[in-house]
Design an enzyme around this catalytic site. Structure first.
Site, PDB file in Angstrom:
ATOM      1  N   HIS A  23       0.823  -1.210   0.000  1.00  0.00           N
ATOM      2  CA  HIS A  23       0.000   0.000   0.000  1.00  0.00           C
ATOM      3  C   HIS A  23       0.860   1.265   0.000  1.00  0.00           C
ATOM      4  O   HIS A  23       2.014   1.263   0.453  1.00  0.00           O
ATOM      5  CB  HIS A  23      -0.936   0.015   1.207  1.00  0.00           C
ATOM      6  CG  HIS A  23      -0.213   0.084   2.522  1.00  0.00           C
ATOM      7  ND1 HIS A  23       0.311   1.248   3.044  1.00  0.00           N
ATOM      8  CD2 HIS A  23       0.074  -0.878   3.426  1.00  0.00           C
ATOM      9  CE1 HIS A  23       0.888   1.006   4.198  1.00  0.00           C
ATOM     10  NE2 HIS A  23       0.765  -0.278   4.455  1.00  0.00           N
ATOM     11  N   GLU A 136      -2.234  -7.275   7.228  1.00  0.00           N
ATOM     12  CA  GLU A 136      -0.984  -7.007   7.937  1.00  0.00           C
ATOM     13  C   GLU A 136      -0.929  -7.853   9.207  1.00  0.00           C
ATOM     14  O   GLU A 136      -1.932  -8.441   9.623  1.00  0.00           O
ATOM     15  CB  GLU A 136      -0.887  -5.504   8.256  1.00  0.00           C
ATOM     16  CG  GLU A 136       0.392  -5.061   8.948  1.00  0.00           C
ATOM     17  CD  GLU A 136       1.657  -5.374   8.162  1.00  0.00           C
ATOM     18  OE1 GLU A 136       1.948  -6.583   7.985  1.00  0.00           O
ATOM     19  OE2 GLU A 136       2.368  -4.440   7.748  1.00  0.00           O
TER      20      GLU A 136
END
Length: 248
Positions: A23, A136
């Site tokens: 990201h 994550e």
């Protein structure tokens, strides 16, 4: 002919091209540059992209369009967190948005995550799906806790959330942080799942620790230089393309 021993052949039908993307810069990343304790701050819950992060998204979007990659990708998979979905639709989504066209919902509504960005079209782009297994590292840090899926569906109407089993985030624990081994095992499970998909060229938008721990498990049968290329850390909004081989 010595070089023959370091080469190999594999049937194309057993291979996929996977475009891995970390990201773009989130507000937690910017905060971490000033204070290493920032990731533990409730202020960065489900961190959204910074203005610099959106610039990174725009630059990567220009790159994939100029090299023709945007036309080859058949599926976009993202982690169900605000920063990854913003990155995914910003890079791989359609151009502009007109809510008068076929009543088609947008990939992202206007100003999602205080972005100041216009809505992003779901036309003329691949389908988007979110998957929990590429999140994550789970636990402790508020920036890695997701919102409810019902909230996200209002912000990203054209993204497919059907693979998410629970509306609320039951995976993130306030007092337990995933170990390296647990992240890697989750990553290997995710890669195995990719092998089962019919699509041959797939973009995956995910996170730094997830990518690092997952890719550490691969390349053991390669030259050390190759293994390093596979597993080195990703920068924000970096794209790295790899060939996924199904040896089963």
């Amino acid at each position: 002919m010595d070089g023959v021993t370091s080469s190999g052949l594999f049937p194309l039908q057993r291979c996929k091209t996977i475009h891995l993307v970390r990201h773009a810069q989130g507000i937690h990343n910017k905060g971490h540059e000033k204070d290493h304790r920032a990731y533990s701050s409730p202020e960065f819950f489900d961190a959204h992209l910074t203005p610099l992060g959106w610039d990174q998204v725009d630059n990567l979007r220009k790159h994939i369009k100029s090299c023709g990659l945007s036309k080859r990708i058949e599926l976009v998979i993202a982690s169900p967190l605000l920063r990854t979905m913003q990155t995914a639709v910003g890079v791989f989504g359609g151009d502009g948005y007109d809510d008068g066209v076929n009543n088609t919902p947008p990939l992202m509504v206007e100003n999602t995550g205080d972005s100041g960005r216009p809505a992003i079209s779901s036309l003329n782009c691949p389908p988007f799906v979110v998957v929990e297994d590429c999140r994550e590292r789970l636990g402790v840090n508020p920036c890695d806790k997701r919102r409810s899926i019902s909230e996200y569906q209002k912000l990203f109407p054209a993204i497919d959330f059907s693979l998410i089993e629970n509306d609320e985030d039951i995976l993130w624990k306030a007092d337990i942080r995933e170990t390296d081994e647990e992240v890697a095992a989750r990553g290997v499970k995710f890669i195995s799942w990719l092998c089962t998909l019919k699509e041959k060229e797939i973009a995956v938008v995910t996170h730094s620790a997830f990518l690092f721990q997952t890719l550490q498990t691969f390349g053991g049968d390669c030259h050390p230089i190759i293994k390093e290329e596979i597993s080195k850390q990703f920068g924000n909004c970096e794209l790295r393309s790899m060939l996924l081989v199904d040896r089963s």
